[in-house]
Structures are given as structure tokens and as C-alpha cells.
Enzyme design. Structure first.
Site, PDB file in Angstrom:
ATOM      1  N   HIS A 212      50.502 -26.414  -2.844  1.00  0.00           N
ATOM      2  CA  HIS A 212      50.288 -27.417  -1.792  1.00  0.00           C
ATOM      3  C   HIS A 212      51.608 -27.929  -1.238  1.00  0.00           C
ATOM      4  O   HIS A 212      51.641 -28.489  -0.144  1.00  0.00           O
ATOM      5  CB  HIS A 212      49.405 -28.572  -2.294  1.00  0.00           C
ATOM      6  CG  HIS A 212      49.954 -29.358  -3.427  1.00  0.00           C
ATOM      7  ND1 HIS A 212      49.637 -29.105  -4.739  1.00  0.00           N
ATOM      8  CD2 HIS A 212      50.777 -30.429  -3.456  1.00  0.00           C
ATOM      9  CE1 HIS A 212      50.237 -29.972  -5.525  1.00  0.00           C
ATOM     10  NE2 HIS A 212      50.948 -30.786  -4.772  1.00  0.00           N
ATOM     11  N   ASP A 242      47.103 -22.774  -7.116  1.00  0.00           N
ATOM     12  CA  ASP A 242      47.957 -23.733  -6.430  1.00  0.00           C
ATOM     13  C   ASP A 242      49.399 -23.397  -6.812  1.00  0.00           C
ATOM     14  O   ASP A 242      49.975 -23.983  -7.725  1.00  0.00           O
ATOM     15  CB  ASP A 242      47.589 -25.159  -6.865  1.00  0.00           C
ATOM     16  CG  ASP A 242      48.382 -26.226  -6.124  1.00  0.00           C
ATOM     17  OD1 ASP A 242      49.201 -25.878  -5.260  1.00  0.00           O
ATOM     18  OD2 ASP A 242      48.180 -27.428  -6.431  1.00  0.00           O
ATOM     19  N   SER A 340      49.676 -29.406 -10.692  1.00  0.00           N
ATOM     20  CA  SER A 340      48.906 -29.333  -9.457  1.00  0.00           C
ATOM     21  C   SER A 340      48.484 -30.736  -9.005  1.00  0.00           C
ATOM     22  O   SER A 340      48.957 -31.247  -8.008  1.00  0.00           O
ATOM     23  CB  SER A 340      47.667 -28.454  -9.648  1.00  0.00           C
ATOM     24  OG  SER A 340      46.831 -28.485  -8.505  1.00  0.00           O
TER      25      SER A 340
END
Length: 480
Positions: A212, A242, A340
Site C-alpha cells: 500500500h 500487501d 501491513s
């Protein structure tokens, strides 16, 4: 930043491949080495967590459909294997290998089918689920945003699976990707974390961080408002993971194979390893420093506001905004995961999710360290020292350091040189590193400590990027 420039004392540390967790009782007491029961070949073996993980993989392959998960009993230092069916030969085989064998009702296939039902009928932002082998059930968690019709849908779906298949609980926090961790990296007004240094498939130096972060910003610097030093090559988020591979712009960049845990001390990273439920793990983050806890679930699915992410590791290790991408590792130098997101903070606790390093490496075609020697830049040139080093507000709350000593709040509570959350990556506000954290030295006020000048925790917009602000968001609603 240790992977790029190596001035002063840091140069000597990196060049000598450092005193990894060495002298001053930094490590937790080592578990006994694997032992075979001399008197009884079927007696459970005493195992280190890494050995237990390896044995679990072997038994999973050998048992086939009869294997229904496993976990590590840290108190007894034993591997527990779940088995379905009445094939006594397989049970004997697992016992002779040194595992504790437990007969359970739910097979892996049945648990996976139940997870599929949750995915199709209850993919609701603010929810997560993972198999808990200790209960042989799926643990479903809903954060505080899941209310009204969404809660009713989730509750009825879980009930339809049966009480013997799944349990539902409510979390007081909010599931969001965390941002920052390990060495602080900056880009486009955002702050994330360097997880582990790697060698890309083409031989160039690179590092892993959270996906992200990679989808939010293309170029990253090792100092706030500094010139970019690395560019995103691959990034996945949301979806099947991720993680992001970020290549250094300078092909001559030195990328040490360690995680900097503060006070001039590092943990050498020698290999990537799979997580095991019950295993003790450590997380390094530029906001909260060093923290530890246990793996509580595998193959977790998390429904973030930005989308669903699958295949994650679930833990009870605390984390806060600013910790995304940071290193999850073991005391013996195994790289386990990349931070994450999750809920909660390092005061109240919560659920935290990590991208498995093994999966990320395979997906991007990279190897740990310099040509696979193992790497983990982790915590920043002047990285955080406290087990629960301060993350905002007043002085950080020290926790149990790797050596098992309690970290104090730190006289002066500064983010000190070699003690706080990074030379240019502090914890925001007046946060500091815990005093007697690793090695027992108090954190003093140091140069460029703290992120107070425009480096706080952001607005919670986009894909987990911290916009610069001086103050932390409320602890129960970590921004991204």
C-alpha cells in the site's frame, strides 16, 4: 540511513556485520536445541520455533489430507499437529517425528470451504478471518465500524457455518493499513518503512516494503523532503498480498543484511522463513520501535477500506500508524513478514497483519540480502530502541526488550541519537524511546530526533500514506 550512507559509528557497525543481538543479554533465553527422546522414540521433541516450523512443513506434506494445521506450544517448546481421521499409521508417523498429535474434527478442506463462504457472503470492510489451529476453527473479527446491517450479515454468516466451525468477536479498533516502520522512508508527503533489503532478480539492490506504500508513491527518499533514492518496481495492494519491491536508484548502494533495533545494535537476517502459530516474533517500526508477540493465525483475509487482502499472517504484536512495511523477524535472524495493518495501538493492543516475506520474495523474484545472504535493513540509522518506544503524545511506554528487561519511559523521553524512531524519522509529537530498552541504556534527547516537524501521522487518505502533521491521530483510529 544504514543501507545508503554509512557515516560515523554506523559505518563500523555495518562493515563488521555488527554485534547482532550479542553481549548484553539481548536475546530471549534460547530454547533448547532439538532433542530426540532417547528413552521413547515417540516422545515429543523439544524444539526451537524455527525447527518446529520446518517439521510442520514436512509433516503437512507427509500427512496430506489428514493434516489439519499445526501450532507451536512455546511454553513446552513442542510442535502440535492437528490430524483428522483414524489412520493410526499417520498418527504414529507424526509422533515418531517428535510432534504432539491431536485429533480434531475440522479438516483443512472444510476450514477453507468455510473461509470461501465468508468471502462470498461477508466481504465487509472492517472484517477479517483466519484459521486458528489451536481451536481448529476460523476466528472472525469485526472492527468497530461494522454495525447495523453489516453486523447482522456477518453474524448470520458465521452462525450458518456452525459453532464448531467458526467464532465471531468484536474489536475496539479499526482495521487500516499502518504506515511506516523499520527504516523510515519518505515520498510525496507520506512516510512508510523499509522492511528487508533484498537483491532483485536482475542483481540490483532493492528492498521490500508494504504494497500500500508502493501503490501510493513511486519514488522514496531516506529523509523527509530529501532527494529520491529508490523507485518502486512492483507493488501489490489490495489483492493477493500487501508488498512492494523498491529498487535503489544507485546500483552501488550497500544494503546490510540486518534489522537495526536501536542503541547501535542489530539482528542479522540470514534467511526467510514461514510463520508458525504460537511462534514468538519481533517487529521493528519507526513509530513504536521494537515490540514482540506471537503469531495467532495464518492465511488471514483482511477487508481494509481500500479493498480485500489475502494470505496474511495474523499476530498480537502491537503496531501504530507509521509502522507499515516494517520488519517482522525472529530472534534467530529469520525474516518472517512485512507490516501491513490492523487495529489498536501499543497501549491497548489489537490485531496486526503481516505480508509473509517468503510469498513476497517468490512473487517479485528477489532474494534476501546481497545475492541471497540475507538482509533486513529494518529500523533506521538511528532507529527506535524501546520495546514499546513512544509513538505520540508524551514519552513512549517501554515494554519487554529482546533481552527480557523492561524498557522504562526514558529520562528526558527524547527520540535520541540511536534511541528514538530514526535520525529523521521520529515518532511524532514528544514521543520518545523507552529508557532501559534493549541493552539497558537510557534514551537521551538526540540530534534530529522526533518527527514533530511535519512528519506525524496524516489524514487517513489514499492507500496508507501518512500526510505530514505534527500530531498523532487518535490511537483507536490509526490513520493511513
Amino acid at each position: 540511513m544504514s543501507h545508503k550512507r554509512m557515516p560515523k559509528r554506523k559505518a563500523a557497525i555495518a562493515a563488521g556485520s555488527v554485534v547482532a543481538l550479542g553481549a548484553a543479554a539481548l536475546l530471549l533465553p534460547h530454547a533448547n536445541a532439538s532433542q530426540d527422546g532417547a528413552a521413547d522414540a515417540a516422545a515429543p521433541r523439544t524444539l526451537k520455533s524455527a525447527d518446529a516450523s520446518s517439521l510442520a512443513e514436512q509433516l503437512a506434506a507427509a500427512l496430506g489430507d489428514s493434516f489439519a494445521g499445526s501450532y507451536y506450544d512455546a511454553d513446552k517448546q513442542q510442535l502440535v499437529i492437528n490430524v483428522v481421521g483414524d489412520n493410526n499409521q499417520l498418527v504414529v508417523q507424526a509422533k515418531q517425528a517428535g510432534a504432539v498429535v491431536r485429533q480434531v474434527d475440522n479438516s483443512t478442506a472444510e476450514l477453507q470451504a468455510a473461509a470461501g463462504t465468508l468471502k462470498s457472503e461477508a466481504t465487509i470492510p472492517g472484517t477479517s478471518w483466519a484459521v486458528d489451529p489451536r481451536t481448529n476453527k476460523i476466528l472472525v473479527t469485526a472492527d468497530r465500524t461494522v454495525t447495523g446491517d453489516n453486523w447482522d450479515t456477518l453474524e448470520s454468516t458465521v452462525q450458518s457455518l456452525g459453532s464448531g466451525m467458526a467464532t465471531l468477536r468484536k474489536s475496539s479498533g479499526t482495521f487500516k493499513p499502518f504506515v511506516s516502520g523499520g527504516d523510515a522512508i519518505f515520498g510525496g508527503g507520506s512516510r512508510c518503512s523499509l522492511g528487508f533489503n533484498v537483491t532483485a532478480g536482475d542483481g540490483s539492490p532493492a528492498f521490500l516494503t508494504a504494497g500500500h506504500c508502493g501503490v501510493a508513491v513511486e519514488q522514496w527518499s531516506d529523509s523527509q523532503n530529501g532527494a529520491p533514492i529508490a523507485t518502486v518496481d512492483q507493488a501489490v495492494f489490495p489483492g493477493e498480498g500487501d508488498f512492494a519491491l523498491v529498487k535503489y536508484d544507485d546500483p552501488a548502494t550497500q544494503a546490510p543484511s540486518d534489522v537495526n533495533i536501536g542503541n547501535g545494535q542489530t539482528v542479522e537476517i540470514g534467511q526467510a522463513a514461514e510463520a508458525t502459530v504460537g511462534q514468538q516474533v519481533f517487529r521493528m517500526g519507526s513509530t513504536t520501535g521494537l515490540n514482540d508477540g506471537q503469531v495467532t493465525g495464518l492465511d488471514a483475509t483482511v477487508n481494509y477500506p481500500e479493498g480485500t487482502v489475502t494470505g496474511l499472517i495474523q499476530t498480537n504484536v502491537c503496531a501504530e500508524p507509521g509502522d507499515s512495511g516494517g520488519s517482522l523477524f525472529t530472534q534467530d535472524g529469520s525474516a518472517i513478514g512485512l507490516t501491513s495493518g490492523g487495529s489498536g495501538d501499543c497501549t491497548s493492543g489489537g490485531e496486526t497483519f503481516f505480508q509473509p516475506v517468503t510469498t513476497a520474495l517468490e512473487a517479485v523474484g528477489a532474494t534476501l540480502g546481497d545475492g541471497g545472504a540475507g538482509a533486513g535493513a529494518g529500523a533506521g540509522e538511528e532507529a527506535g530502541a524501546g520495546e514499546e518506544a513512544g509513538a505520540g503524545g508524551e514519552a513512549g511506554a517501554g515494554g519487554d526488550a529482546i533481552g527480557g528487561e523492561e524498557a522504562g519511559a526514558g529520562e528526558g523521553a527524547g527520540a535520541g541519537e540511536g534511541a528514538g524512531a530514526g535520525e529523521e524519522a521520529g515518532a511524532g509529537g514528544e514521543a520518545g524511546a523507552g529508557g532501559d530498552a534493549i541493552g539497558g541504556e537510557e534514551a537521551g534527547a538526540g540530534e534530529e530526533a522526533g518527527a514533530g516537524q511535519g512528519q506525524g501521522q496524516g489524514q487517513g487518505q489514499g492507500h496508507g500514506a501518512d500526510a505530514g502533521q505534527e500530531e498523532q491521530p487518535p490511537a483507536e483510529e490509526p490513520s493511513h
